[in-house]
Design an enzyme around this catalytic site. Structure first.
Site, PDB file in Angstrom:
ATOM      1  N   LYS A  67      23.042   0.178  -8.629  1.00 11.02           N
ATOM      2  CA  LYS A  67      23.276  -0.731  -7.496  1.00 11.02           C
ATOM      3  C   LYS A  67      23.687  -2.115  -8.015  1.00 11.02           C
ATOM      4  CE  LYS A  67      20.050   1.766  -4.519  1.00 11.02           C
ATOM      5  NZ  LYS A  67      18.674   1.896  -4.037  1.00 11.02           N
ATOM      6  N   GLN A 114      12.879  -1.178  -3.912  1.00  8.53           N
ATOM      7  CA  GLN A 114      13.115   0.204  -4.322  1.00  8.53           C
ATOM      8  C   GLN A 114      11.850   1.050  -4.147  1.00  8.53           C
ATOM      9  OE1 GLN A 114      16.166   1.498  -5.366  1.00  8.53           O
ATOM     10  NE2 GLN A 114      15.145   3.481  -5.367  1.00  8.53           N
ATOM     11  N   ASP A 125      18.544  -2.067   3.666  1.00  8.11           N
ATOM     12  CA  ASP A 125      18.204  -0.637   3.609  1.00  8.11           C
ATOM     13  C   ASP A 125      17.991  -0.067   5.010  1.00  8.11           C
ATOM     14  OD1 ASP A 125      18.288   0.651   1.177  1.00  8.11           O
ATOM     15  OD2 ASP A 125      16.312  -0.043   0.524  1.00  8.11           O
TER      16      ASP A 125
END
Ligand code: NAD
Length: 294
Positions: A52, A96, A119
């Site tokens: 990412k 994450q 997200d």
């Protein structure tokens, strides 16, 4: 059978975003800034976050990686999240998952500012998505929808069977496919570990989205001719013959299901790269929304 080439399409999307970033720079504007918080040293998480961050650099975004030790307390992580919420330079950020066991994942995700939640995991965004309102759509289902759209797959009135009901893939993709819209309007069956006689359902499916994480789960005798298959699964299978000690596989018996399918995503090279591209897209959207004062 045609491959739904997520790698190719994700590169196109990244190039489109890179063009926009170049234009932002030419106008003297701030470029999008994505931050990622990683707690601990889980191998898969390190790989995902690394790619990412690298993708951000390639397309001209600013990126910040906040790598905290495994023993970080929930309180310290919540403080970090609050700092990111308050920092006007950060347009969007991700925490994450999975987090270490001693940290309440839900508590952390709830603390993320919904306007920076690229997200799309915060209930405010999930709720808006379910109500067809502007929001951040979780990157994996967003990527699947974009892949279907760019290959012009007909979903209108089709029967889509989703395998897996997770909050990050199965549940949201079932909502998105059932919504009104050109690449939507499907009739959706959401299946899970307690579903009876899954095979009867998958045999009726025009579209199958498999998101359970069991290699070789979806076999050729479970699908009808011309089915469209989206394989979301990513499993690391130990393999001593490979330098890194494992290989990656999806949920689908690709070789045999591929013979019956009209379209199918490979693993790797299907949904995975689309997920990263759509995270970047969400960060660009976050930048544009912040600029507009939202
Ligand atoms: P999860 O691991 O949280 O849950 C698995 C789901 O599968 C559950 O909802 C469960 O009910 C269902 N399930 C289990 N056994 C079943 C059975 N026999 N029949 C029907 N359903 C069954 O789900 P997840 O987080 O969505 O992850 C699923 C897979 O997708 C994993 O391999 C994960 O690594 C992968 N994944 C890939 C991406 C990507 O970018 N490609 C993103 C997220 C997750």
């Amino acid at each position: 059978m045609e491959i739904l080439d997520g790698k190719k399409i994700s590169n196109q999307i990244k190039e489109e975003i890179a063009v926009e970033v170049r234009q932002m720079k030419e106008r003297g504007e701030k470029v999008p800034h994505l931050a990622a918080v990683l707690v601990g040293n889980d191998g898969a998480s390190l790989t995902y976050v690394g790619s990412k961050v690298r993708s951000c650099e390639k397309i001209g975004f600013q990126s910040t990686l906040i790598h905290l030790p495994e023993e970080t307390t929930e309180e310290a992580l919540l403080k970090q999240v609050e700092n990111l919420n308050q920092n006007p330079d950060i347009d969007g950020y991700i925490v994450q998952l999975p987090l270490p066991k001693h940290i309440d994942e839900q508590k952390v995700l709830m603390a993320v500012d919904p306007n920076k939640d690229v997200d799309g995991f915060h209930p405010a965004n999930f709720g808006k998505m379910a109500l067809d309102m502007e929001s951040f759509i979780p990157a994996t289902p967003f990527g699947i929808m974009e892949l279907l759209r760019r290959y012009d797959i007909d979903t209108q009135g089709k029967h889509a069977v989703v395998i897996g009901r997770s909050h990050i893939v199965g549940r949201p993709i079932s909502i998105l496919l059932s919504q009104k819209g050109k690449t939507a309007n499907a009739t959706v069956t959401l299946t899970h570990s307690r579903t009876h006689d899954l095979k009867t359902l998958t045999l009726q499916a025009d579209i199958i989205v498999s998101a359970l994480g069991v290699p070789n789960f979806l076999k050729a005798d479970m699908v009808k001719e011309d089915v469209v298959v989206i394989d979301v699964g990513i499993t690391r299978v130990p393999d001593d013959t490979r330098e890194r000690g494992y290989y990656i596989t999806g949920d689908v018996d690709f070789e045999n299901v591929g013979k019956k399918a009209s379209y199918i995503t490979p693993v790797p090279g299907g949904v995975g790269p689309m997920t990263i591209a759509m995270l970047l897209k969400n960060t660009l959207l976050a930048r544009e929304r912040h600029k507009a004062g939202n």
